[in-house]
Design an enzyme around this catalytic site. Sequence first.
Site, PDB file in Angstrom:
ATOM      1  N   GLU A 173       2.365   3.780  -4.157  1.00  0.00           N
ATOM      2  CA  GLU A 173       1.798   2.459  -4.453  1.00  0.00           C
ATOM      3  C   GLU A 173       2.774   1.639  -5.303  1.00  0.00           C
ATOM      4  O   GLU A 173       3.012   0.465  -5.031  1.00  0.00           O
ATOM      5  CB  GLU A 173       0.458   2.599  -5.195  1.00  0.00           C
ATOM      6  CG  GLU A 173      -0.642   3.278  -4.419  1.00  0.00           C
ATOM      7  CD  GLU A 173      -1.417   2.369  -3.479  1.00  0.00           C
ATOM      8  OE1 GLU A 173      -1.090   1.159  -3.382  1.00  0.00           O
ATOM      9  OE2 GLU A 173      -2.346   2.873  -2.834  1.00  0.00           O
ATOM     10  N   ASP A 212      -1.430  -0.623   5.083  1.00  0.00           N
ATOM     11  CA  ASP A 212      -1.892   0.770   5.087  1.00  0.00           C
ATOM     12  C   ASP A 212      -1.298   1.498   6.294  1.00  0.00           C
ATOM     13  O   ASP A 212      -0.808   2.620   6.164  1.00  0.00           O
ATOM     14  CB  ASP A 212      -3.422   0.830   5.114  1.00  0.00           C
ATOM     15  CG  ASP A 212      -3.937   2.257   5.183  1.00  0.00           C
ATOM     16  OD1 ASP A 212      -3.697   3.026   4.228  1.00  0.00           O
ATOM     17  OD2 ASP A 212      -4.562   2.610   6.195  1.00  0.00           O
ATOM     18  N   ASP A 238       0.843  -1.188   0.000  1.00  0.00           N
ATOM     19  CA  ASP A 238       0.000   0.000   0.000  1.00  0.00           C
ATOM     20  C   ASP A 238       0.877   1.237   0.000  1.00  0.00           C
ATOM     21  O   ASP A 238       2.040   1.202   0.414  1.00  0.00           O
ATOM     22  CB  ASP A 238      -0.931   0.025   1.208  1.00  0.00           C
ATOM     23  CG  ASP A 238      -2.165   0.902   0.986  1.00  0.00           C
ATOM     24  OD1 ASP A 238      -2.391   1.359  -0.159  1.00  0.00           O
ATOM     25  OD2 ASP A 238      -2.903   1.137   1.954  1.00  0.00           O
ATOM     26  N   GLY A 239       0.303   2.328  -0.477  1.00  0.00           N
ATOM     27  CA  GLY A 239       0.954   3.626  -0.460  1.00  0.00           C
ATOM     28  C   GLY A 239       0.030   4.638   0.183  1.00  0.00           C
ATOM     29  O   GLY A 239      -1.189   4.460   0.194  1.00  0.00           O
ATOM     30  N   ASP A 269      -4.621  -2.512  -3.268  1.00  0.00           N
ATOM     31  CA  ASP A 269      -5.914  -1.837  -3.420  1.00  0.00           C
ATOM     32  C   ASP A 269      -5.848  -0.759  -4.502  1.00  0.00           C
ATOM     33  O   ASP A 269      -6.793  -0.005  -4.687  1.00  0.00           O
ATOM     34  CB  ASP A 269      -6.415  -1.273  -2.086  1.00  0.00           C
ATOM     35  CG  ASP A 269      -5.483  -0.236  -1.473  1.00  0.00           C
ATOM     36  OD1 ASP A 269      -4.583   0.283  -2.163  1.00  0.00           O
ATOM     37  OD2 ASP A 269      -5.662   0.062  -0.271  1.00  0.00           O
ATOM     38  N   HIS A 309      -9.187  -0.196   2.918  1.00  0.00           N
ATOM     39  CA  HIS A 309      -9.862   0.265   4.143  1.00  0.00           C
ATOM     40  C   HIS A 309     -11.113  -0.561   4.433  1.00  0.00           C
ATOM     41  O   HIS A 309     -12.177  -0.028   4.722  1.00  0.00           O
ATOM     42  CB  HIS A 309     -10.206   1.752   4.034  1.00  0.00           C
ATOM     43  CG  HIS A 309      -9.033   2.570   3.600  1.00  0.00           C
ATOM     44  ND1 HIS A 309      -7.994   2.879   4.440  1.00  0.00           N
ATOM     45  CD2 HIS A 309      -8.709   3.109   2.405  1.00  0.00           C
ATOM     46  CE1 HIS A 309      -7.094   3.597   3.788  1.00  0.00           C
ATOM     47  NE2 HIS A 309      -7.501   3.751   2.549  1.00  0.00           N
TER      48      HIS A 309
END
Length: 160
Positions: A61, A148, A23-24, A83, A138
């Site tokens: 990301e 995250d 994740d970023g 995501d 999320h």
Amino acid sequence: MSKSKSSSASVNNKKQHVIIYTDGACSGNPGPGGWGALLQWKDQEKTISGGEANTTNNRMELRAIIEALRILKKPCRVSVHSDSALIINAFTRGWIDNWLRKGWKKADKKPVENRDLWEELLQVMQPHDVEWVKVKGHSTDERNNRVDRLAVDASKKFQG
């Protein structure tokens, strides 16, 4: 060119399977950003993270996946869970192949953003058989929520 999934099942079965979640995060876009990755192999886990003072969410990301693949010491079967619809669609819908064929231009004829990182990603993917898995951000996926948090925590080191 954007190699994903080996066509040879016997070769594919000999490679170890690594699951990667990435994740970023970015505070402002552009702004201070961070990335995080979780690598799982058998019963082992490794987390990595980092960031930059002035970046974008898409760059973070991409950086998360690049850095996760970079630390693999030998060719593997890799399931990358992200995501990021942009990254997943680039590979599962063939966008990246079109970008390469059109000289790094998108369907609207505009240049692909973050070309440097896309090229770096293609390079670090080369020894691996990569499967792209879209996860909902999320949500209830604990591993995605974990990366995250890694990305957000890393971004905080570059704020202020």
